[in-house]
Design a protein around this motif. Sequence first.
Motif, mmCIF file in Angstrom:
data_model
loop_
_atom_site.group_PDB
_atom_site.id
_atom_site.type_symbol
_atom_site.label_atom_id
_atom_site.label_comp_id
_atom_site.label_asym_id
_atom_site.label_seq_id
_atom_site.Cartn_x
_atom_site.Cartn_y
_atom_site.Cartn_z
ATOM 1 N N UNK A 191 -4.555 -9.362 -35.551
ATOM 2 C CA UNK A 191 -5.180 -10.445 -36.079
ATOM 3 C C UNK A 191 -5.340 -11.404 -34.701
ATOM 4 N N UNK A 192 -4.511 -11.723 -33.742
ATOM 5 C CA UNK A 192 -5.221 -12.522 -32.857
ATOM 6 C C UNK A 192 -6.111 -11.832 -31.751
ATOM 7 N N UNK A 193 -6.110 -11.030 -32.131
ATOM 8 C CA UNK A 193 -6.931 -10.245 -30.888
ATOM 9 C C UNK A 193 -8.317 -10.475 -31.606
ATOM 10 N N UNK A 194 -8.401 -9.583 -33.028
ATOM 11 C CA UNK A 194 -9.672 -9.899 -34.183
ATOM 12 C C UNK A 194 -10.339 -11.712 -33.507
ATOM 13 N N UNK A 195 -8.924 -12.270 -33.918
ATOM 14 C CA UNK A 195 -9.838 -14.182 -33.617
ATOM 15 C C UNK A 195 -11.137 -14.617 -32.219
ATOM 16 N N UNK A 196 -9.991 -13.933 -30.677
ATOM 17 C CA UNK A 196 -10.483 -13.640 -30.136
ATOM 18 C C UNK A 196 -11.542 -12.806 -30.027
ATOM 19 N N UNK A 197 -11.793 -11.599 -30.152
ATOM 20 C CA UNK A 197 -12.663 -10.047 -30.209
ATOM 21 C C UNK A 197 -14.467 -10.727 -31.079
ATOM 22 N N UNK A 198 -13.845 -12.036 -32.151
ATOM 23 C CA UNK A 198 -14.566 -12.920 -33.334
ATOM 24 C C UNK A 198 -15.385 -14.569 -32.217
ATOM 25 N N UNK A 199 -14.560 -14.869 -31.365
ATOM 26 C CA UNK A 199 -15.315 -16.057 -30.311
ATOM 27 C C UNK A 199 -16.182 -14.702 -29.382
ATOM 28 N N UNK A 200 -15.731 -14.499 -28.868
ATOM 29 C CA UNK A 200 -16.189 -13.509 -28.123
ATOM 30 C C UNK A 200 -17.828 -12.665 -28.272
ATOM 31 N N UNK A 201 -17.440 -12.402 -29.513
ATOM 32 C CA UNK A 201 -18.727 -11.515 -30.312
ATOM 33 C C UNK A 201 -19.787 -12.940 -30.564
ATOM 34 N N UNK A 245 -17.276 -2.402 -36.525
ATOM 35 C CA UNK A 245 -17.658 -1.981 -37.886
ATOM 36 C C UNK A 245 -17.138 -1.725 -38.247
ATOM 37 N N UNK A 246 -15.382 -1.927 -38.771
ATOM 38 C CA UNK A 246 -14.413 -1.344 -39.640
ATOM 39 C C UNK A 246 -14.095 -2.222 -41.472
ATOM 40 N N UNK A 247 -14.205 -1.848 -41.844
ATOM 41 C CA UNK A 247 -13.704 -3.201 -42.845
ATOM 42 C C UNK A 247 -12.777 -4.266 -42.546
ATOM 43 N N UNK A 248 -13.409 -5.315 -42.996
ATOM 44 C CA UNK A 248 -12.549 -6.332 -42.169
ATOM 45 C C UNK A 248 -11.109 -6.517 -43.137
ATOM 46 N N UNK A 249 -10.196 -5.820 -42.985
ATOM 47 C CA UNK A 249 -8.544 -5.707 -43.648
ATOM 48 C C UNK A 249 -8.463 -7.723 -43.726
ATOM 49 N N UNK A 250 -8.486 -8.472 -42.930
ATOM 50 C CA UNK A 250 -8.296 -9.904 -42.664
ATOM 51 C C UNK A 250 -8.728 -10.707 -43.689
ATOM 52 N N UNK A 251 -10.099 -10.007 -43.956
ATOM 53 C CA UNK A 251 -10.677 -11.376 -45.221
ATOM 54 C C UNK A 251 -10.694 -10.417 -46.509
ATOM 55 N N UNK A 252 -9.626 -9.477 -46.612
ATOM 56 C CA UNK A 252 -9.661 -9.460 -48.026
ATOM 57 C C UNK A 252 -9.176 -9.589 -49.067
ATOM 58 N N UNK A 253 -7.814 -11.147 -48.425
ATOM 59 C CA UNK A 253 -7.617 -11.597 -49.873
ATOM 60 C C UNK A 253 -8.679 -12.735 -49.792
ATOM 61 N N UNK A 254 -9.129 -13.251 -48.815
ATOM 62 C CA UNK A 254 -10.545 -13.937 -49.517
ATOM 63 C C UNK A 254 -11.281 -13.506 -50.093
#
Length: 519
Positions: free
Chosen positions: A122-132, A170-179
């Motif tokens: 998740x920490x990497x996903x957070x950074x990649x989100x911001x850089x996108x 573009x994988x499934x965003x598993x960190x958003x599944x619960x949301x």
Amino acid sequence: MRAKFIAGLMAIALWPSAARADWLQASSEHFVIYADDSERDVSRFSDQLERYHAALALVLRRKTATPSPSNRVTVYVVRNQRAVRQLYGEGNRYVGGFYIPRAGGSLAIVPKVDAGNGVADFSMVTLLHEYAHHFLISANSMAMPRWLSEGAAEFFASVSFDKDGGMMIGRPAQHRAAELFYAPDVKVADLLDPAEYEKRSSGSYDAFYGKSWLLYHYLTFEKARSGQLDRYLELLRDGSSMRDAGLQAFGDFDALEKELDHYLNSRRMQALKLPPDLLKIGAVQLRHLSDGEAAIMPLRIRSRRGVDAEEAKEVLDEAREVAARYPNDPAVLAELAEAEYDVGDDQEAVTAADRALAVDPSQVNAYVQKGYALFRLAAEADDKPAAYRRARAPFIALNHRENDHPLPLMYFYRSFVEQGEEPPDLAVAGLIRASELAPFDLGLRMTLATTLIRLDRQDEAKIALRPIAYNPHGGSLAGVARLMLERLESDPAWNGADMDTLLAAAQPGGDEGEEPSSP
């Protein structure tokens, strides 16, 4: 005003242990990383970020210019999410990392990242989100609707890294599944019609990010809707409202909602597999920070994030203590100059910057802080022309060292405006160039837009204003930009005669463009 925090607790949160921190700097083409970690992990982290940049450029078919060294994104890796939230301040409940876009100083603050192969944590996903976000703004002058901006960032941040240097994006965003399954629902109509969302939104956490990802992912991979996303963007560029563009490009919102429900429950989803030979990157340079630079690092992070008056005093007291232990370390002296400037001790800031530059003339932040301090002193000087000539000198010196650094161009322009003089054409051209180098800096864009209006270059001003006006994180500047665009539409010859009244309504709070990312 950001929430206060206790200096001692912040030092503990930022510093991984009571022992001497072994901070490393990883320098690459698009990033500078500061982390207290092993050489192997920091090097791999930097390598993965560069491959991610290459993947964005490949998939989006957009090539951005290589940034000047000081215009790269600086990534500060702190101990954990608690440290991130303390640095973020007020409204930090859901923040897992954040990005601040600034000309010559864009930064991201994230918790420690596991840069192993496989699916990004998740920490990497957070950074990649911001850089996108950073990449999309840098590569495209058009403002994106909030759902599209967040959906694209979530799409591109959902990656896995292969041992051979390839990656899947573009994988499934598993960190958003619960949301998506448990948070209050957000409808397609809410995404595509912001007015509708505002009516329904309670202001609490909901499935906005997850639903935005789902819609972007579906429109990217569903063959029956091929080309619709491009059509949507084309309609927006041509001036259609967000709702009308959505209806024309995607058709009935309820039908699209049903398709998304079915898509969410699919057993398999597609992703883009990118082989390593398509993701060529340059070398990563590693450097161990000196003892002094490591000691001052927690204070540097606080200063770069931004401090209020009380925090500035805390940082200065600690910076002076570190400088007393390391009186000849140029990085320590440069941070001391920043701390002195932040509390208003301008002459002390100049002195500290000069000491840093005498030891190491390559200390970029020393030039910047000296210039800031001299500009503030010049505003109160009796002989303003002479004072502003002195104030320009550090920025001119920085420009000679780094020709594409945006701050010297900005402050050359300001040196005329602050004296009440008409900026020469060269200064205006420099301001335009600065905005090209740092399109993500909304304050800089606003300065450029107001300048162009006053120069009767209204069509160019509209181009500068639109990304501010429709930026979902634009704050009060976005509202003023919309007012200015409305005025230009109703009065195409408007030259800003009553612009000060409009600008006074903005009351910017300093965080325009700041982008938090939530778990």
